[in-house]
Design an enzyme around this catalytic site. Structure first.
Site, PDB file in Angstrom:
ATOM      1  CG  HIS A  35      -1.895   1.066   1.326  1.00 60.48           C
ATOM      2  ND1 HIS A  35      -2.705   1.245   2.421  1.00 60.48           N
ATOM      3  CD2 HIS A  35      -2.217   2.037   0.448  1.00 60.48           C
ATOM      4  CE1 HIS A  35      -3.488   2.299   2.213  1.00 60.48           C
ATOM      5  NE2 HIS A  35      -3.201   2.802   1.028  1.00 60.48           N
ATOM      6  CG  HIS A  41       1.716   0.725   4.923  1.00 59.29           C
ATOM      7  ND1 HIS A  41       1.341   1.980   4.506  1.00 59.29           N
ATOM      8  CD2 HIS A  41       0.578   0.000   5.016  1.00 59.29           C
ATOM      9  CE1 HIS A  41       0.027   2.023   4.370  1.00 59.29           C
ATOM     10  NE2 HIS A  41      -0.469   0.824   4.668  1.00 59.29           N
ATOM     11  CE  LYS A 259      -3.037  28.650   6.515  1.00 58.58           C
ATOM     12  NZ  LYS A 259      -3.010  27.352   7.207  1.00 58.58           N
ATOM     13  CG  ASP A 261      -3.571  24.368  11.767  1.00 59.66           C
ATOM     14  OD1 ASP A 261      -3.750  24.347  10.531  1.00 59.66           O
ATOM     15  OD2 ASP A 261      -4.011  23.499  12.523  1.00 59.66           O
TER      16      ASP A 261
HETATM   17 MN    MN Z   1      -2.623   0.364   4.562  1.00 68.00          MN
END
Ligand code: MN
Length: 265
Positions: A35, A41, A259, A261
């Site tokens: 993935h 991972h 900035k 957040d």
């Molecule tokens: Mn995954």
């Protein structure tokens, strides 16, 4: 309900991932899905009690018993997820490409429920790439740690490899269901978007064959262009993303602001 966390994290109107239907409590399948999300991972999933018990193995499984691979326990997935191969739209939970890297059946050595609860969980894999004995060893939690952390370790048997032997991840990078590598999936546009739902694959031949419709609107643009035929509009244009750098660019043509957040001061 075992799949509650899995379903909560996903918008099924915007992802092709399965929602999870009637479970087969007796299933003994396993799958390892490669993935390429925020970070690459390998997801190890073992069917137990009708769901896929799941761990995100950050560096993937190793056949060398001396290699301990970090395995972060994640939410149970539905059994159908074992067959999922495709692209999850960017911005969605787990956005990125998924291939079925290995699958087959598994069998616990001893009591699987006890192993899951206390660790270690000992088991055998009967896959196409992974075989023999494996251990999942539960690490002692550190205070404030949200996730359960395990180590995935190959048992020392005839399927084990020494440190100087080939790495199974490099030797067999391909999907066992389609033969594709993860790069081959990432080259294609996502099949789904959280904004528009299903994205139709661009049909270049058909678009070029009938340039009449919409041609008037583009007259000004095509006049300025070369004499060649009009190119079809792309089906998907990847948006430009911010790039992390160590220092801001210099020069009079740049204006900087700090900035906080969500608040601009
Ligand atoms: Mn995954």
């Amino acid at each position: 309900m075992a799949l509650e966390a899995y379903r909560k994290k996903r918008n099924f109107a915007a992802t092709a991932e399965p929602k999870g239907a009637a479970p087969d409590a007796g299933s003994d399948i396993f799958v390892v899905q490669k993935h390429d999300a925020t970070r690459l991972h390998y997801d190890l999933r073992l069917a137990l009690d009708g769901v896929l018990k799941s761990w995100a193995v950050t560096r993937g499984p190793s056949l060398n018993p001396g290699e301990k691979r970090l395995a972060v326990e994640v939410e149970d997935h539905p059994l159908e997820y074992a067959n999922f191969e495709g692209t999850i739209a960017k911005g969605e939970y787990g956005g990125g490409a998924v291939i079925v890297w290995d699958n087959g059946t598994w069998a616990p050595v001893g009591d699987a429920h006890r192993g899951l609860k206390k660790g270690p969980l000992e088991f055998e894999l009967y896959g196409q790439k992974l075989h023999g004995r494996w251990h999942l060893v539960r690490m002692h939690g550190t205070p404030g740690e949200r996730r359960e952390i395990w180590l995935l370790i190959k048992g020392d048997d005839e399927f084990a490899r020494a440190a100087d032997e080939a790495d199974i991840l490099e030797e067999r990078p391909e999907s066992i269901s389609t033969g594709r590598t993860i790069d081959q999936l990432e080259g294609e546009a996502p099949g789904w978007s959280s904004k528009t739902g299903k994205i139709e694959k661009p049909n270049g031949a058909a678009a070029a064959a009938k340039p009449k419709s919409g041609a008037d609107a583009r007259k000004g643009a095509s006049k300025a262009a070369s004499k060649g035929p009009q190119a079809p509009l792309p089906g998907f244009v990847e948006p430009m993303l911010a790039t992390l750098t160590k220092s801001p660019p210099t020069g009079d043509r740049w204006l900087h602001e700090i900035k906080f957040d969500g608040y601009r001061l």
